[in-house]
Design an enzyme around this catalytic site. Structure first.
Site, PDB file in Angstrom:
ATOM      1  N   GLU A   3      27.103  18.245 -10.751  1.00  0.00           N
ATOM      2  CA  GLU A   3      26.347  18.606 -11.957  1.00  0.00           C
ATOM      3  C   GLU A   3      26.358  17.477 -12.978  1.00  0.00           C
ATOM      4  OE1 GLU A   3      24.287  20.892 -12.740  1.00  0.00           O
ATOM      5  OE2 GLU A   3      24.488  21.959 -10.842  1.00  0.00           O
TER       6      GLU A   3
ATOM      7  N   CYS B 178       6.900  24.370 -10.016  1.00  0.00           N
ATOM      8  CA  CYS B 178       6.471  24.474 -11.419  1.00  0.00           C
ATOM      9  C   CYS B 178       6.782  23.145 -12.109  1.00  0.00           C
ATOM     10  CB  CYS B 178       7.201  25.637 -12.093  1.00  0.00           C
ATOM     11  SG  CYS B 178       6.436  26.133 -13.618  1.00  0.00           S
TER      12      CYS B 178
ATOM     13  N   CYS C 185       0.743  26.351  -8.715  1.00  0.00           N
ATOM     14  CA  CYS C 185       0.791  27.798  -8.957  1.00  0.00           C
ATOM     15  C   CYS C 185       0.421  28.601  -7.714  1.00  0.00           C
ATOM     16  CB  CYS C 185      -0.133  28.177 -10.103  1.00  0.00           C
ATOM     17  SG  CYS C 185       0.379  27.439 -11.636  1.00  0.00           S
TER      18      CYS C 185
ATOM     19  N   CYS D 247       3.416  29.465  -5.771  1.00  0.00           N
ATOM     20  CA  CYS D 247       4.570  29.918  -6.547  1.00  0.00           C
ATOM     21  C   CYS D 247       4.988  31.345  -6.164  1.00  0.00           C
ATOM     22  CB  CYS D 247       4.211  29.869  -8.025  1.00  0.00           C
ATOM     23  SG  CYS D 247       5.546  30.450  -9.049  1.00  0.00           S
TER      24      CYS D 247
ATOM     25  N   CYS E  32       3.909  35.637 -13.990  1.00  0.00           N
ATOM     26  CA  CYS E  32       3.721  34.493 -14.883  1.00  0.00           C
ATOM     27  C   CYS E  32       2.602  34.745 -15.904  1.00  0.00           C
ATOM     28  CB  CYS E  32       3.405  33.257 -14.047  1.00  0.00           C
ATOM     29  SG  CYS E  32       3.283  31.775 -15.024  1.00  0.00           S
TER      30      CYS E  32
HETATM   31 FE1  SF4 Z   1       4.946  27.821 -12.900  1.00  0.00          FE
HETATM   32 FE2  SF4 Z   1       3.764  30.153 -13.443  1.00  0.00          FE
HETATM   33 FE3  SF4 Z   1       2.477  28.332 -11.985  1.00  0.00          FE
HETATM   34 FE4  SF4 Z   1       4.603  29.620 -10.999  1.00  0.00          FE
HETATM   35  S1  SF4 Z   1       2.629  30.500 -11.548  1.00  0.00           S
HETATM   36  S2  SF4 Z   1       4.166  27.424 -10.839  1.00  0.00           S
HETATM   37  S3  SF4 Z   1       5.860  29.824 -12.798  1.00  0.00           S
HETATM   38  S4  SF4 Z   1       3.110  28.130 -14.105  1.00  0.00           S
END
Ligand code: SF4
Ligand code: ZN
Length: 910
Positions: free
Chosen positions: A479, A635, A642, A645, A651
């Protein structure tokens, strides 16, 4: 006998149909586009004219093609639009009938149920069904008899865009109108939809239910429970609609059940309270779970007041249910201001309406409090304890007081302070109000992580190392290395480090010099120093035992801040805590649309609260790493992916972008007015301008989800020039030796060794620079040198994160003089090979490289090819000329690094 024109027109249609029949999907899509351009908005007669009275032939082909391909989504949008041209052709329902006969309605309903169907296609299908429904009762009945209500209701419950939700709502509304045979079916479908998770859908359902309710005339008892549950929604719009429906329903037979249900909500069931007390999850989760109970309590109090104000009859029924006792109980809930305010307003109504209630409450409160209550019922009882408890992370409890002493009066100043802060408190829009959403998010994220996580050595250690001490140490090292440095760079350093110092004891036994040497090239050297200090502390003060909790990690280890403690605690020790680093900030800000300055205290608090709330209690370490990995790989700061995602459905920013695109395209297509526009935009924060988490800047369409997070404008790096000198002497074994001095123990490059340096203030002439360096080196060595010995070498640029540093490099070669033997604690002479091995900052290495490059050029260009080193050997050239000469020499040379290419290779140390 047909005319010549008619024959030509038939020929045209036949060849069109032939082309269609033989065309592949690309050819058909082109034909559809042309069809839409030429025929949108045409009437039945016009279409028939265009298609030589046989337009139906094309419609039936379209219907068939849709039935065969809708599951694959092949140009489905185009097909739906083209069918729409036929179905909306006014003045005749022939196309409608034919479409029904060809099974078109069933196909449209199937389209709604396909998970892979795009939202915009679902909306288009819903609009077609609406056209059909609006065509008359028999069409409505056909849709209902095809299980349409269920398909539409399910689509409304699961869709994620407002466009689809509004289209589904408009269709249900249409089906309930003028369709007595199926009104109950629509009504029950709507009741079944009440528990759905989308707030927008809930709001639409409630609006429709109110309308349908007035037509069906009877109430289904199954409506009561979900309706009362909806009072717990954190969306005011949903709550208000639910209260309106409750008011309507008091006209019906469910009234007694509803009233007693409302009164019961004022006093949450013991199990609910105990359950919240017993939860071992982080405070934020507990508070959020409790919040829904409190919100429901507040909304119930509000509904009770509105009911009591409606009629005396209702007031009396409520009194007979013990409402006063329950309101006093709610008044004692100091953890939820809104519940207190609403209970207090309701109580005030009863007190003012019934003298015996006044007397009862007076007795229960005592005179002073009662007088205060009567003069300002809503402000005396406002409290911001829930919010401050959330901010301090303190465990909130219900603290339900005895009815005889429910509240204490507070100072005016306190009341004022609380009122002010209440208006600026963050909206629930920026958190998760439904625990089911949190559970879903955890599983989606962890599934994604389990499938594709990167194998990293510290992750393996965290999973497989059985010794808790070594595990914690390993994660701690990783870390600290990962602070400010990319994973790819860290892997090699980490492996070497752990090989050399596999335990905290090994590290504690190393010297700082060795640590610095190992760290060389990673940048931010103080990190290595602090690791070393920490290891020594663990060994000397903690009996070699690494701290075992987040708090003690934070307290005991130097260089361990809130994030690092959370990361080590969750990854190595399995502690249930969030960990908010840059990646997590970005993900959370986007997911919950937090756009205020991400370094502000309000945003920081909110992000930690969210991180603590969403972290998976079973796998906190994996969850935190998954969040970070999502931020690093999906992200990302620029160009987030997205579409890949795993938590897209949670989101807010994604939804915002999607909704805006939808709106824009609707506007473009002129469809915006088709659906009611009076509905509020529930994809926005309800606190608007006063919200401390919402962005100050307006939404920028071009940025999309990158509107979040917002950072304060970064300060430009400080520009510094530093004089530095390579002091060279001949060593005992014949090679050159170089003088190094140690930097102070604090500040930039603390404790590191470098060539003697001086910060340059203002622009100085070369003579002055030599004079200053001469004085400094004379002081360091304790001898008096002559400034004419100093020679300008060149400049080196090195960029730190916050300083743009230029080293102005000189050199001085000393005679093998006994005077240079002086060596102090902060100076040392190193041979070339020792210097190459030494843990020196990157800047020093660059200076050395420059020096070598120039030296080598000089050797090459000297006439006899030999260079004799004498005292003060170098020519005292003007810097500019000398630099130019060296540069051009360097450019002509084949082996040497030129200054210009050297500058190009200077990279930001990150
Ligand atoms: Fe990021 Fe929302 Fe796109 Fe997912 S949907 S990559 S959380 S902006
Ligand atoms: Zn907001």
């Amino acid at each position: 006998m047909s005319t010549h024109g008619e024959q030509a027109s038939i020929g045209k249609v036949l060849s069109f149909l032939q082309e269609w029949d033989h065309g592949n999907k690309t050819a058909r899509s082109r034909m559809l586009e042309a069809f839409l351009t030429q025929n949108s908005g045409k009437t039945f007669v016009e279409l028939e004219r265009e298609f030589a009275q046989v337009a139906s032939l094309f419609l039936s082909r379209l219907t068939t093609w849709m039935r065969l391909t809708y599951m694959f989504g092949t140009y489905l949008g185009l097909q739906l639009k083209a069918i729409g041209v036929f179905l909306s052709a006014s003045s005749h329902d022939q196309y409608l009938r034919e479409f029904l006969e060809d099974g078109g309605v069933l196909t449209l309903l199937d389209v709604l149920g396909q998970t892979q169907t795009q939202e915009e296609d679902k909306a288009e299908a819903l609009r077609l069904l609406l056209t059909i429904s609006n065509a008359g009762r028999k069409y409505k009945e056909f849709i209902c008899e095809s299980y349409g209500v269920r398909a539409i209701a399910e689509c409304l419950a699961t869709s994620i865009t407002e466009e689809t939700q509004e289209a589904a709502w408009a269709l249900l509304e249409s089906l309930s109108r003028g369709n007595p045979k199926h009104q109950h079916q629509v009504y029950k479908g709507l009741i079944a939809l009440m528990p759905c998770t989308s707030a927008k859908a809930q709001q639409l359902v409630l609006q429709t239910l109110r309308m349908v309710q007035s037509k069906v005339k009877t109430v289904h008892p199954s409506i009561v429970e979900p309706l009362l549950n909806m009072l717990g929604s954190l969306r005011l719009e949903v709550q208000d609609e639910a209260i309106n429906l409750i008011l309507d329903l008091t006209e019906y037979e469910v009234r007694p059940v509803l009233l007693s249900g409302l009164v019961a909500l004022l006093k949450p069931a013991k199990e609910e309270v105990q359950q919240h007390h017993m939860l071992e999850e982080p405070e934020m989760t507990e508070i959020t779970l409790s919040l829904s109970v409190f919100v429901q309590q507040a909304a119930a109090a509000k509904a009770i007041r509105l009911l009591a104000e409606t009629s005396q009859e209702l007031s009396e029924e409520l009194l007979s249910l013990g409402v006063i006792h329950h309101l006093l109980y709610t008044l004692g809930n100091r953890d939820h201001t809104e519940a207190q305010v609403q209970a207090s307003l309701a109580l005030e109504h009863f007190v003012r309406s019934y003298p015996d209630i006044e007397e009862h409450v007076h007795r229960a409160m005592g005179s002073t409090l009662f007088a205060a209550f009567m003069s300002a019922a809503c402000s005396v009882f406002t409290m911001s304890r829930l919010r401050s408890a959330m901010q301090k992370g303190k465990r909130a409890s219900l603290e339900l007081t005895e009815t005889t002493k429910p509240v204490r009066k507070r100072s005016k100043a306190a009341v004022k302070e609380e009122e002010t802060t209440t208006t600026a408190s963050p909206s629930t829009y920026h958190t998760f109000h439904d625990p089911a959403d949190v559970v879903l998010l955890r599983s989606q994220l962890l599934n994604w992580y389990d499938k594709g996580k990167r194998e990293l050595p510290w992750r393996t250690a965290a999973m497989t190392e059985p010794d808790l001490n070594i595990r914690t140490y390993a994660v701690w090292v990783s870390e600290i290395m990962l602070q400010q440095t990319q994973v790819a760079t860290v892997i090699d350093y980490y492996n070497k480090w752990m090989k050399r110092w596999p335990t905290v004891q090994d590290l504690a036994a190393a010297t700082l010099e060795e640590v610095n040497q190992m760290w060389a090239g990673l940048g931010y050297y103080s990190r290595g120093k602090r690791l070393h200090e920490g290891a020594q502390k663990v060994v000397s003060e903690l009996k070699g035992q690494m701290p075992r909790t987040v708090e003690s990690l934070l307290k005991q280890l130097p260089g361990v801040g809130r994030y690092t403690a959370g990361a080590i605690g969750s990854i190595a020790l399995g502690q249930v805590t969030g960990a908010v680093d840059g990646n997590v900030i970005r993900v959370l800000c986007r997911v919950r649309a937090i756009g205020a300055d991400s370094t502000s205290p309000a945003v920081t608090d909110a992000l930690w609260g969210l991180a603590n709330m969403v972290v998976d209690p079973e796998r906190p370490g994996d969850f935190n790493q998954a969040m970070m990995e999502l931020g690093a790989r999906v992200c990302t700061p620029k160009g987030p992916l997205c579409s890949q995602c795993p938590i897209q459905s949670h989101c807010h920013s994604y939804r915002k972008v999607y909704a805006k695109q939808e709106k824009n395209s609707k506007r473009l297509l002129g469809k915006l007015d088709r659906l009611p526009s009076t509905l509020p935009d529930i994809e926005d924060c309800m606190n608007g301008g006063s919200c401390p988490l919402c962005p100050m800047e307006p939404w920028d369409d071009e940025l999309g989800v990158q509107n979040f997070p917002r950072k304060p404008v970064k300060k430009p790096p400080r520009v510094e020039r530093t004089l530095t000198c390579m002091v060279v002497r001949s060593g005992e074994e014949g090679g050159d030796e170089y003088l190094l001095t140690q930097r102070p123990n604090k500040g930039l490059l603390a404790g590191m060794w470098e060539f003697p340096s001086l910060l340059l203030e203002g622009e100085n002439s070369e003579m002055k620079q030599k004079g200053a360096l001469c004085a400094e080196i004379s002081r360091v060595l304790g001898v008096q040198l002559n400034k004419s010995l100093f020679q300008y070498v060149g400049e080196v640029v090195h960029i730190f994160s916050h300083i743009h540093q230029t080293y102005v490099v000189y050199s001085v070669c000393l005679k093998d003089s006994e005077e240079t033997q002086t060596q102090t604690e902060n100076t040392q002479w190193l041979t070339r090979s020792a210097l190459q091995e030494a843990a020196v900052p990157t800047g020093v290495k660059k200076i050395l490289k420059l020096y070598d490059s120039v030296e080598s050029q000089e050797e090459q260009t000297s006439k006899d090819g030999k260079r004799k080193k004498t005292a003060g050997v170098k020519n005292d050239k003007k810097p500019q000329t000398s630099k130019k000469a060296k540069l051009s020499a360097a450019n002509n040379g084949t082996r040497q690094l030129s200054l210009s290419s050297f500058f190009k290779t200077v990279k930001e140390e990150s």
